[in-house]
Design a protein around this motif. Structure first.
Motif, PDB file in Angstrom:
ATOM      1  N   VAL A   5     -94.277 -41.539 -64.075  1.00  0.00           N
ATOM      2  CA  VAL A   5     -92.883 -41.684 -63.665  1.00  0.00           C
ATOM      3  C   VAL A   5     -92.005 -40.751 -64.479  1.00  0.00           C
ATOM      4  N   LYS A   6     -92.267 -40.661 -65.767  1.00  0.00           N
ATOM      5  CA  LYS A   6     -91.476 -39.785 -66.621  1.00  0.00           C
ATOM      6  C   LYS A   6     -91.589 -38.333 -66.173  1.00  0.00           C
ATOM      7  N   THR A   7     -92.805 -37.904 -65.793  1.00  0.00           N
ATOM      8  CA  THR A   7     -92.997 -36.529 -65.348  1.00  0.00           C
ATOM      9  C   THR A   7     -92.178 -36.243 -64.097  1.00  0.00           C
ATOM     10  N   VAL A  10     -88.554 -35.959 -64.981  1.00  0.00           N
ATOM     11  CA  VAL A  10     -88.261 -34.674 -65.612  1.00  0.00           C
ATOM     12  C   VAL A  10     -88.135 -33.571 -64.567  1.00  0.00           C
ATOM     13  N   ILE A  11     -89.030 -33.583 -63.591  1.00  0.00           N
ATOM     14  CA  ILE A  11     -88.986 -32.576 -62.532  1.00  0.00           C
ATOM     15  C   ILE A  11     -87.679 -32.687 -61.745  1.00  0.00           C
ATOM     16  N   ARG A  12     -87.301 -33.892 -61.394  1.00  0.00           N
ATOM     17  CA  ARG A  12     -86.023 -34.086 -60.698  1.00  0.00           C
ATOM     18  C   ARG A  12     -84.864 -33.537 -61.524  1.00  0.00           C
ATOM     19  N   GLY A  63    -102.047 -40.365 -60.744  1.00  0.00           N
ATOM     20  CA  GLY A  63    -101.133 -39.363 -61.270  1.00  0.00           C
ATOM     21  C   GLY A  63    -100.752 -38.361 -60.197  1.00  0.00           C
ATOM     22  N   PRO A  64     -99.629 -37.672 -60.374  1.00  0.00           N
ATOM     23  CA  PRO A  64     -99.146 -36.742 -59.349  1.00  0.00           C
ATOM     24  C   PRO A  64    -100.112 -35.576 -59.132  1.00  0.00           C
TER      25      PRO A  64
END
Length: 214
Positions: A5-7, A10-12, A63-64
């Motif tokens: 979720v954090k990743t 961060v991308i957003r 994971g993404p």
């Protein structure tokens, strides 16, 4: 789950932050080692054919990942190469609309299942396309691609962690249109991600990572 979720957060955040636009022709010129051939100069001087590509982030339980296609061998441009879903922008379309339409046509990804979070830098390909990469998060965690064989020979996913690992990507040069051009390459699972697709990934790294490289 927390790191995933954090990743994505961060991308957003990084894609929503204002960035200085980069001239795609100046960028291509900066990647030439040696003289500029008349053929390449001619490509740079004429208007690029507008196109877009979708860098689709799939929110998988493990994971993404990023979705890639293998282009059909009979296509006129970039046949057989690894690519992102995408194609030409039709009159009246935005880059985002075209990227979502093409992804739906090529792999069956419903536009409503994609949350577009931003754009990367426009760039010019050696085949004369002016490509605008669109980044979107696929909210359907159970999405299964259904490739259209008229355009796509296969699909696969690469973990986001691999995409954002600068050390996994090599830098080299190749000859095209009589000039020596810098190129990036990311090998994964026996496949070769290079050329325009790898250039988009490199720009994605530059925008998302806070490591002082560009």
């Amino acid at each position: 789950m927390e790191s995933k979720v954090k990743t994505l957060e961060v991308i957003r955040h990084r894609l929503s932050a204002p960035r200085q636009p980069r001239d795609p022709r100046a960028r291509l010129l900066g990647n030439i080692d040696g003289p500029i051939s008349p053929q390449l100069r001619e490509i740079l001087e004429r208007p690029g054919r507008p196109a877009s590509a979708l860098l689709a982030l799939l929110d998988r339980p493990s994971g993404p990942t990023v979705l890639f296609t293998e282009r059909a061998a009979h296509l006129k441009d970039h046949a057989g190469q690894v690519s992102l879903p995408g194609g030409r922008i039709a009159p009246g379309e935005t880059a985002g609309e075209a990227a979502l339409r093409e992804a739906h046509e090529e792999v069956g990804l419903e536009p409503a299942a994609v949350d577009v979070v931003g754009l990367l830098d426009e760039f010019i390909t050696g085949t004369g396309f002016s490509v605008m990469p669109v980044v979107g998060i696929v909210t359907d965690g159970e999405f299964v691609a259904t490739p259209d064989p008229r355009e796509v020979a296969g699909v696969f996913e690469v973990p986001l962690g691999v995409i954002l690992d600068r050390s996994a990507m090599s830098v080299g040069y190749f000859e095209r249109h009589g000039s020596r051009l810098l190129t990036y390459e990311l090998p994964y699972g026996g496949r070769r991600i290079w050329g325009a697709t790898a250039a988009v990934l490199r720009n994605f790294q530059d925008v998302i990572l806070d490591d002082g490289e560009d």
